[in-house]
Enzyme design. Structure first.
Site, PDB file in Angstrom:
ATOM      1  N   CYS A  69       0.852  -1.204   0.000  1.00 52.38           N
ATOM      2  CA  CYS A  69       0.000   0.000   0.000  1.00 52.38           C
ATOM      3  C   CYS A  69       0.879   1.242   0.000  1.00 52.38           C
ATOM      4  CB  CYS A  69      -0.937   0.012   1.206  1.00 52.38           C
ATOM      5  SG  CYS A  69      -2.400  -1.028   1.007  1.00 52.38           S
ATOM      6  N   ASN A  98       1.169 -16.425  -4.761  1.00 52.67           N
ATOM      7  CA  ASN A  98       1.290 -17.242  -3.567  1.00 52.67           C
ATOM      8  C   ASN A  98       0.185 -16.877  -2.574  1.00 52.67           C
ATOM      9  OD1 ASN A  98       3.683 -18.605  -4.389  1.00 52.67           O
ATOM     10  ND2 ASN A  98       4.882 -16.788  -3.882  1.00 52.67           N
ATOM     11  N   HIS A 131      -0.481 -10.022  -4.736  1.00 52.73           N
ATOM     12  CA  HIS A 131       0.463  -9.686  -5.799  1.00 52.73           C
ATOM     13  C   HIS A 131       0.644 -10.857  -6.745  1.00 52.73           C
ATOM     14  CE1 HIS A 131       2.666 -10.990  -2.193  1.00 52.73           C
ATOM     15  NE2 HIS A 131       3.502 -11.612  -3.004  1.00 52.73           N
TER      16      HIS A 131
HETATM   17  P1  AMP Z   1       5.733 -13.414  -1.861  1.00 50.62           P
HETATM   18  O1  AMP Z   1       6.844 -14.236  -1.282  1.00 50.62           O
HETATM   19  O2  AMP Z   1       4.907 -14.115  -2.887  1.00 50.62           O
HETATM   20  O3  AMP Z   1       4.881 -12.768  -0.770  1.00 50.62           O
HETATM   21  O4  AMP Z   1       6.432 -12.239  -2.661  1.00 50.62           O
HETATM   22  C1  AMP Z   1       6.815 -11.036  -2.088  1.00 50.62           C
HETATM   23  C2  AMP Z   1       7.830 -10.425  -2.998  1.00 50.62           C
HETATM   24  O5  AMP Z   1       7.967  -9.048  -2.672  1.00 50.62           O
HETATM   25  C3  AMP Z   1       9.220 -11.039  -2.885  1.00 50.62           C
HETATM   26  O6  AMP Z   1       9.605 -11.587  -4.147  1.00 50.62           O
HETATM   27  C4  AMP Z   1      10.106  -9.855  -2.473  1.00 50.62           C
HETATM   28  O7  AMP Z   1      11.377  -9.887  -3.093  1.00 50.62           O
HETATM   29  C5  AMP Z   1       9.285  -8.671  -2.921  1.00 50.62           C
HETATM   30  N1  AMP Z   1       9.510  -7.430  -2.201  1.00 50.62           N
HETATM   31  C6  AMP Z   1       9.548  -7.253  -0.864  1.00 50.62           C
HETATM   32  N2  AMP Z   1       9.743  -5.959  -0.568  1.00 50.62           N
HETATM   33  C7  AMP Z   1       9.826  -5.295  -1.748  1.00 50.62           C
HETATM   34  C8  AMP Z   1      10.033  -3.931  -2.118  1.00 50.62           C
HETATM   35  N3  AMP Z   1      10.186  -2.963  -1.202  1.00 50.62           N
HETATM   36  N4  AMP Z   1      10.061  -3.614  -3.441  1.00 50.62           N
HETATM   37  C9  AMP Z   1       9.936  -4.575  -4.371  1.00 50.62           C
HETATM   38  N5  AMP Z   1       9.720  -5.871  -4.089  1.00 50.62           N
HETATM   39  C10 AMP Z   1       9.672  -6.234  -2.807  1.00 50.62           C
HETATM   40 ZN    ZN Z   2      -1.853  -3.248   1.253  1.00 55.03          ZN
END
Ligand code: AMP
Ligand code: ZN
Length: 114
Positions: A7, A87, A100
């Protein structure tokens, strides 16, 4: 004030590398890429996970898919192919509780399903 990481990214309160966006969704580069192209597509409104999508929010998920198509175009993987991953929950290692879609491509991906 929201404490949700994505967000805050959508609101511009935290930095991100923008790839594309539409009315309902925002796409930015994953900070820890697992492939040459690794982009996250998130809804602009907070939805915790795919398990929390309400019937009236189904169009938002459609908009996420349409934005993923655009991401594939602008990152050059539309023809070579890509993987879309969403996921949900602990066993899937979901780490950020804001819906996402991972867009992965730019190489032959490991883990052939089927
Ligand atoms: P998930 O494990 O499916 O919840 O994916 C979360 C993803 O968010 C991971 O691949 C992280 O590398 C990515 N992530 C976490 N923080 C950030 C951020 N500040 N900017 C871009 N990607 C992020
Ligand atoms: Zn959110």
């Amino acid at each position: 004030m929201t404490e949700c990481l994505f967000c805050k990214i959508v609101a511009g309160e935290l930095p991100s590398e923008r790839v594309a966006e539409n009315d309902a969704a925002y796409a930015f580069k994953d900070i820890n890429p697992h492939a040459p192209v690794h982009v996250l597509v998130v809804p602009k409104v907070h939805i915790a996970t795919a398990a929390h999508v309400a019937p009236e929010q189904a169009d938002i998920v459609g908009q996420m898919i349409l934005l993923a198509q655009e991401v594939a175009d602008v990152t050059g993987v539309a023809d070579s192919g890509y993987r879309l991953i969403m996921n949900v929950g602990e066993d899937a290692w979901m780490s950020v509780p804001h819906l996402h879609l991972h867009v992965l491509g730019g190489q032959r991906l490991a883990g052939h399903l089927g």
